[in-house]
Design a protein around this motif. Structure first.
Motif: not given
Length: 130
Positions: A11, A29-30, A33, A37-40, A49, A107, A110
């Motif tokens: 953030d 980013r939107a 995400r 499901p990813l770790e940011e 990510y 998307r 990703t």
């Protein structure tokens, strides 16, 4: 972009940006995400990510924003603007002021990148043989 201290959180990274770069990073980013499901995290001074290893990065620079995928060379059928470079089959899309990348494309990239890590494992381990 010159930074003395990396952002303390994803953030904070976005909040430090201004102008078109902030809007571009917020949109990327939107889409990322919302895709999987990813770790940011903040790694190497930018957004990274992770899902079974690094999947993608978003890096805002002075004159451009990069969207890069560790196995991006395998994703060029989805987005032909992905330019190969570096280790781990890395490829990036360079966005400059006025450039667009549809959210549905981000998307799909990703989702496909996460699936590659699920199938093939951590790209940084695969490249080193471990």
């Amino acid at each position: 972009m010159k930074r003395s201290v990396p952002a303390g959180s994803p953030d904070a990274y976005v909040e430090a940006l201004t102008g078109w770069r902030r809007g571009c990073v917020e949109a990327l980013r939107a889409a990322v995400r919302g895709a999987a499901p990813l770790e940011e995290a903040i790694k190497w001074g930018h957004l990274v990510y992770l899902a079974n290893g690094p999947v993608l990065l978003i890096r805002a620079e002075e004159e451009r924003v990069l969207l890069g995928f560790w196995r991006g060379r395998r994703l060029r059928a989805v987005e032909p603007r992905l330019k190969p470079g570096g280790k781990y089959e890395m490829a990036t899309v360079e966005l400059r002021e006025g450039d667009t990348l549809p959210p549905e494309t981000v998307r799909q990239l990703t989702v496909d990148a996460v699936a590659l890590n699920e199938r093939l494992g951590n790209p940084t381990h695969a490249a080193s043989g471990g």
